[in-house]
Design a protein around this motif. Sequence first.
Motif, PDB file in Angstrom:
ATOM      1  N   ASP A 295      67.486 -37.051  74.661  1.00  0.00           N
ATOM      2  CA  ASP A 295      68.700 -36.718  73.917  1.00  0.00           C
ATOM      3  C   ASP A 295      69.409 -37.980  73.415  1.00  0.00           C
ATOM      4  N   GLN A 296      69.486 -39.004  74.256  1.00  0.00           N
ATOM      5  CA  GLN A 296      70.129 -40.253  73.848  1.00  0.00           C
ATOM      6  C   GLN A 296      69.314 -40.957  72.769  1.00  0.00           C
ATOM      7  N   ILE A 297      68.012 -40.893  72.879  1.00  0.00           N
ATOM      8  CA  ILE A 297      67.153 -41.539  71.886  1.00  0.00           C
ATOM      9  C   ILE A 297      67.256 -40.815  70.538  1.00  0.00           C
ATOM     10  N   VAL A 298      67.375 -39.505  70.570  1.00  0.00           N
ATOM     11  CA  VAL A 298      67.591 -38.754  69.330  1.00  0.00           C
ATOM     12  C   VAL A 298      68.911 -39.193  68.697  1.00  0.00           C
ATOM     13  N   ARG A 299      69.949 -39.352  69.507  1.00  0.00           N
ATOM     14  CA  ARG A 299      71.246 -39.811  68.978  1.00  0.00           C
ATOM     15  C   ARG A 299      71.106 -41.190  68.341  1.00  0.00           C
ATOM     16  N   ILE A 300      70.343 -42.072  68.972  1.00  0.00           N
ATOM     17  CA  ILE A 300      70.129 -43.408  68.406  1.00  0.00           C
ATOM     18  C   ILE A 300      69.440 -43.295  67.052  1.00  0.00           C
ATOM     19  N   ALA A 301      68.435 -42.429  66.963  1.00  0.00           N
ATOM     20  CA  ALA A 301      67.733 -42.231  65.693  1.00  0.00           C
ATOM     21  C   ALA A 301      68.677 -41.684  64.626  1.00  0.00           C
ATOM     22  N   VAL A 302      69.546 -40.751  65.007  1.00  0.00           N
ATOM     23  CA  VAL A 302      70.520 -40.192  64.066  1.00  0.00           C
ATOM     24  C   VAL A 302      71.476 -41.287  63.592  1.00  0.00           C
ATOM     25  N   ILE A 303      71.936 -42.112  64.513  1.00  0.00           N
ATOM     26  CA  ILE A 303      72.851 -43.201  64.159  1.00  0.00           C
ATOM     27  C   ILE A 303      72.162 -44.165  63.197  1.00  0.00           C
ATOM     28  N   GLN A 304      70.929 -44.552  63.516  1.00  0.00           N
ATOM     29  CA  GLN A 304      70.194 -45.478  62.648  1.00  0.00           C
ATOM     30  C   GLN A 304      70.019 -44.894  61.248  1.00  0.00           C
ATOM     31  N   ARG A 305      69.571 -43.668  61.168  1.00  0.00           N
ATOM     32  CA  ARG A 305      69.331 -43.040  59.869  1.00  0.00           C
ATOM     33  C   ARG A 305      70.636 -42.910  59.099  1.00  0.00           C
ATOM     34  N   SER A 306      71.702 -42.521  59.779  1.00  0.00           N
ATOM     35  CA  SER A 306      72.993 -42.335  59.117  1.00  0.00           C
ATOM     36  C   SER A 306      73.561 -43.661  58.632  1.00  0.00           C
ATOM     37  N   LYS A 307      73.483 -44.690  59.454  1.00  0.00           N
ATOM     38  CA  LYS A 307      73.943 -46.015  59.042  1.00  0.00           C
ATOM     39  C   LYS A 307      73.113 -46.530  57.876  1.00  0.00           C
ATOM     40  N   GLY A 308      71.804 -46.295  57.934  1.00  0.00           N
ATOM     41  CA  GLY A 308      70.942 -46.707  56.833  1.00  0.00           C
ATOM     42  C   GLY A 308      71.292 -46.017  55.525  1.00  0.00           C
ATOM     43  N   ALA A 309      71.884 -44.849  55.620  1.00  0.00           N
ATOM     44  CA  ALA A 309      72.281 -44.080  54.437  1.00  0.00           C
ATOM     45  C   ALA A 309      73.725 -44.374  54.027  1.00  0.00           C
ATOM     46  N   GLY A 310      74.362 -45.323  54.706  1.00  0.00           N
ATOM     47  CA  GLY A 310      75.691 -45.752  54.289  1.00  0.00           C
ATOM     48  C   GLY A 310      76.863 -45.213  55.074  1.00  0.00           C
ATOM     49  N   MET A 311      76.622 -44.451  56.133  1.00  0.00           N
ATOM     50  CA  MET A 311      77.746 -43.936  56.916  1.00  0.00           C
ATOM     51  C   MET A 311      78.292 -45.022  57.842  1.00  0.00           C
ATOM     52  N   SER A 312      79.581 -44.984  58.061  1.00  0.00           N
ATOM     53  CA  SER A 312      80.206 -45.883  59.031  1.00  0.00           C
ATOM     54  C   SER A 312      80.014 -45.303  60.431  1.00  0.00           C
ATOM     55  N   LEU A 313      80.221 -46.121  61.445  1.00  0.00           N
ATOM     56  CA  LEU A 313      80.128 -45.617  62.822  1.00  0.00           C
ATOM     57  C   LEU A 313      81.178 -44.536  63.067  1.00  0.00           C
ATOM     58  N   GLU A 314      82.333 -44.685  62.453  1.00  0.00           N
ATOM     59  CA  GLU A 314      83.378 -43.670  62.602  1.00  0.00           C
ATOM     60  C   GLU A 314      82.907 -42.330  62.025  1.00  0.00           C
ATOM     61  N   GLN A 315      82.299 -42.369  60.848  1.00  0.00           N
ATOM     62  CA  GLN A 315      81.775 -41.148  60.241  1.00  0.00           C
ATOM     63  C   GLN A 315      80.667 -40.538  61.096  1.00  0.00           C
ATOM     64  N   VAL A 316      79.789 -41.391  61.624  1.00  0.00           N
ATOM     65  CA  VAL A 316      78.710 -40.902  62.488  1.00  0.00           C
ATOM     66  C   VAL A 316      79.299 -40.234  63.719  1.00  0.00           C
ATOM     67  N   GLY A 317      80.330 -40.848  64.287  1.00  0.00           N
ATOM     68  CA  GLY A 317      80.982 -40.268  65.458  1.00  0.00           C
ATOM     69  C   GLY A 317      81.540 -38.884  65.185  1.00  0.00           C
ATOM     70  N   VAL A 318      82.139 -38.710  64.015  1.00  0.00           N
ATOM     71  CA  VAL A 318      82.670 -37.396  63.647  1.00  0.00           C
ATOM     72  C   VAL A 318      81.515 -36.410  63.472  1.00  0.00           C
ATOM     73  N   MET A 319      80.450 -36.860  62.815  1.00  0.00           N
ATOM     74  CA  MET A 319      79.312 -35.982  62.580  1.00  0.00           C
ATOM     75  C   MET A 319      78.689 -35.509  63.896  1.00  0.00           C
ATOM     76  N   LEU A 320      78.636 -36.391  64.884  1.00  0.00           N
ATOM     77  CA  LEU A 320      78.024 -36.049  66.169  1.00  0.00           C
ATOM     78  C   LEU A 320      78.961 -35.275  67.093  1.00  0.00           C
ATOM     79  N   ASN A 321      80.212 -35.139  66.696  1.00  0.00           N
ATOM     80  CA  ASN A 321      81.193 -34.440  67.517  1.00  0.00           C
ATOM     81  C   ASN A 321      81.348 -33.019  66.991  1.00  0.00           C
ATOM     82  N   ASP A 322      80.745 -32.055  67.684  1.00  0.00           N
ATOM     83  CA  ASP A 322      80.780 -30.677  67.185  1.00  0.00           C
ATOM     84  C   ASP A 322      82.178 -30.073  67.209  1.00  0.00           C
ATOM     85  N   GLY A 323      83.110 -30.718  67.880  1.00  0.00           N
ATOM     86  CA  GLY A 323      84.476 -30.212  67.917  1.00  0.00           C
ATOM     87  C   GLY A 323      85.394 -30.857  66.894  1.00  0.00           C
ATOM     88  N   ALA A 324      84.881 -31.799  66.116  1.00  0.00           N
ATOM     89  CA  ALA A 324      85.716 -32.499  65.136  1.00  0.00           C
ATOM     90  C   ALA A 324      86.021 -31.584  63.954  1.00  0.00           C
TER      91      ALA A 324
END
Length: 129
Positions: free
Chosen positions: A44-73
């Motif tokens: 699960d943590q490795i999948v999150r790392i892959a999501v973060i890498q792919r999202s950052k590579g596509a131009g998302m900020s860490l803040e945006q990635v955090g919101v995307m990964l937070n199902d309650g946001a």
Amino acid sequence: MKIMSIGDVARVMGLPTNVLRHWETVGLLSPERDGSGRRQYDEDQIVRIAVIQRSKGAGMSLEQVGVMLNDGARERHEILRKHLDDLDRRMEDMRRSRAMAEHAMNCRSHDIATCPRFRAGVEDVMARF
């Protein structure tokens, strides 16, 4: 999948360990710890790392990635909509740039900027003036 150490994950994912630690600090990762306090990354943590890498590579900020990964946001869909719009804009820019490069490869003009067909590729930019 087996449990991996921070060093193993960093090596496989092509990241410095300090990046993984930073992502943990900002709340994007939460690896378990063994009895000695060493980080242990499961699938699960490795999948999150892959999501973060792919999202950052596509131009998302860490803040945006955090919101995307937070199902309650609450702003999750708004952030994702803006990101999709940005991706569409950048993809169109890349498509135009590719078309210009293809034309330049086959154009006989010595100064490519003097070629009327090549100049047509930047009409949208020139329209600002």
